[in-house]
Design an enzyme around this catalytic site. Structure first.
Site, PDB file in Angstrom:
ATOM      1  CG  HIS A 271      32.568 -41.478 -26.881  1.00 18.48           C
ATOM      2  ND1 HIS A 271      32.482 -42.678 -27.560  1.00 18.48           N
ATOM      3  CD2 HIS A 271      32.642 -40.510 -27.845  1.00 18.48           C
ATOM      4  CE1 HIS A 271      32.501 -42.452 -28.862  1.00 18.48           C
ATOM      5  NE2 HIS A 271      32.588 -41.149 -29.062  1.00 18.48           N
TER       6      HIS A 271
ATOM      7  CG  ASP B  51      37.649 -42.055 -23.220  1.00 16.33           C
ATOM      8  OD1 ASP B  51      38.581 -41.562 -23.866  1.00 16.33           O
ATOM      9  OD2 ASP B  51      36.485 -42.117 -23.660  1.00 16.33           O
TER      10      ASP B  51
ATOM     11  CD  GLN C 167      37.444 -35.318 -27.173  1.00 15.90           C
ATOM     12  OE1 GLN C 167      37.985 -34.246 -27.453  1.00 15.90           O
ATOM     13  NE2 GLN C 167      36.906 -36.107 -28.085  1.00 15.90           N
TER      14      GLN C 167
ATOM     15  CE  LYS D  40      38.333 -38.748 -30.461  1.00 20.23           C
ATOM     16  NZ  LYS D  40      37.373 -38.077 -31.354  1.00 20.23           N
TER      17      LYS D  40
ATOM     18  CB  CYS E 284      29.399 -41.047 -29.486  1.00 17.88           C
ATOM     19  SG  CYS E 284      29.417 -41.512 -31.219  1.00 17.88           S
TER      20      CYS E 284
END
Length: 409
Positions: free
Chosen positions: A126, A203, A206, A229, A367
């Site tokens: 991202h 990261d 997700q 999220k 993104c």
């Protein structure tokens, strides 16, 4: 409407926003990778805080401040347990994944990365895990390198040892691609990076929504995710960092609560994690995030993961039957996302027509423009699923896509 031991009908009843109609049709929300919806328990927790406990934290001796502080720190403890961290002192509250990464860049990065050094990322990232590193590299004269991706959407790890040079100062990698849903073998990557003495930032924006994460088992140096999220509120997020790293890092911002004492000549900084939390924090956001974690614990992460796999498999098969649909990303392991294009029809047009049918999807580059370039496209349609989605939602998406074909016939 149940799958993998998950009572999806019961879960859906916990999310009041899903009961509405959009353009005269029942809402089908397939945009959770952008921002997940909130269960009533989270909404109630935030409302209760503002109704009963609202006050600033850490410095007050009155009852409301003490209650607010207790709620804020209880949320930190919940996050630590959720990530299986060794200590809640390894949990820093931030605004989201983006700020968490920027914090690491501007503290750990500035301290350890200089001219001629290298930062290694991947082609799946991202922009939030590209641009901050790119900015730092431009400022200090370092080089940004990437692990490539194959045509299926999996990282090409055969040449990882060659990419990890004596000048590599950090490796930053997504756990799950927001654009393709590819689940990255981060544990293997971390092991190989650590063998070369390279720390790793993950990261996790997700990933935490779809399956259990154990930062100790992964042995990552940093892990970041966003509350919104994870079915929590917007404006709150988390940076996990190994205590030895956090203690060696300079402050990110200056202000109140990140200090022990201040004179005109010198400031003594607070202990971790507070030295990274300057100013009044988003206490209600932390409380809401804690409530979201409690809710996921009640539903069961294993049941959510099973439901996710089954629904994704169903969605892929259903979409393959739609004329002109091409799915991008067929990685070995995927989670939560199916990204596709329709021949000769712009993704924005697809999304607009789907909205008329009550179906909410995301269209664009997500993104992740470098990844889009790898696949030779400017944009895709992304349907992202969560614990409240059903096969009926997928069927509504497919009906909507047939409607798209009729419009452009």
């Amino acid at each position: 409407m149940s799958g993998g031991g998950l009572d999806v009908a019961k879960v859906r009843a916990d999310f009041p926003i899903l009961s509405q109609e959009v353009r005269g049709r029942p809402l089908v929300y397939l945009d959770s990778a952008a921002s997940a919806q909130k269960p009533q328990a989270v909404i109630d927790a935030i409302s209760h805080f503002y109704t009963h406990d609202n006050a600033n934290v850490h410095r007050g001796v009155h009852t409301l401040s003490e209650r607010a502080t207790a709620a804020f720190e209880a949320a930190r403890e919940k996050v630590a347990r959720f990530l299986h961290a060794k200590s809640d002192k390894e949990i820093v509250f931030v605004r989201g994944t983006t700020e968490a990464i920027n914090l690491v860049v501007q503290t750990f990065g500035r301290k350890n990365i200089g001219p001629g050094d290298e930062v290694l990322i991947t082609a799946l990232e991202h922009h939030a895990n590209i641009v901050p590193w790119q900015m730092l590299c431009e400022q200090v004269g370092a080089k940004l390198k990437q692990i490539p991706v194959d045509t299926r959407g999996d990282l090409v790890l055969d040449g990882l040892e060659e990419l990890l040079t004596p000048r590599t100062r950090i490796l930053a990698v997504t756990h799950v691609s927001n654009a393709l849903g590819t689940v990255v073998p981060v544990k293997e990557i971390i092991r190989r990076a650590h063998a070369r003495g390279v720390p790793v930032l993950v990261d996790g924006a997700q990933s935490v929504t779809h399956f259990s994460v154990d930062v100790v088992d992964l042995d990552c140096d940093f892990y970041a995710f966003s509350g919104h999220k994870l079915f929590g509120p917007m404006g709150i997020g988390v940076l996990y960092g190994k205590k030895e790293h956090l203690e060696s890092m300079p402050p990110y911002q200056g202000g109140g609560d990140m200090i022990l004492s201040v004179t005109l000549e010198k400031t003594l900084y607070n202990r971790v994690p507070y030295r990274f939390e300057a100013g009044t924090p988003d206490v209600a956001g932390a409380v809401g995030l804690g409530a979201a974690i409690d809710y996921l614990g009640q539903v069961g992460l294993d049941a959510i993961a099973t439901h996710d796999r089954e629904l994704l498999a169903y969605a892929e098969q259903a979409l393959k039957a739609v004329p002109g649909v091409r799915i991008l990303g067929q990685g070995r392991e995927r989670s939560g996302v199916v990204s596709f294009i329709m021949e000769d029809i712009h993704p924005h047009d697809v999304g607009t027509i789907l909205d008329r049918e009550g179906v909410a999807v995301r269209t664009g580059h997500h993104c992740a423009q470098p990844l889009m370039q790898c696949f030779g496209v400017a944009a895709t349609v992304r349907a992202s699923m969560a614990l409240y989605n059903t096969r009926e939602d997928v069927d509504a998406l497919v009906r909507g896509l047939h409607k798209v074909r009729e419009v452009f016939a």
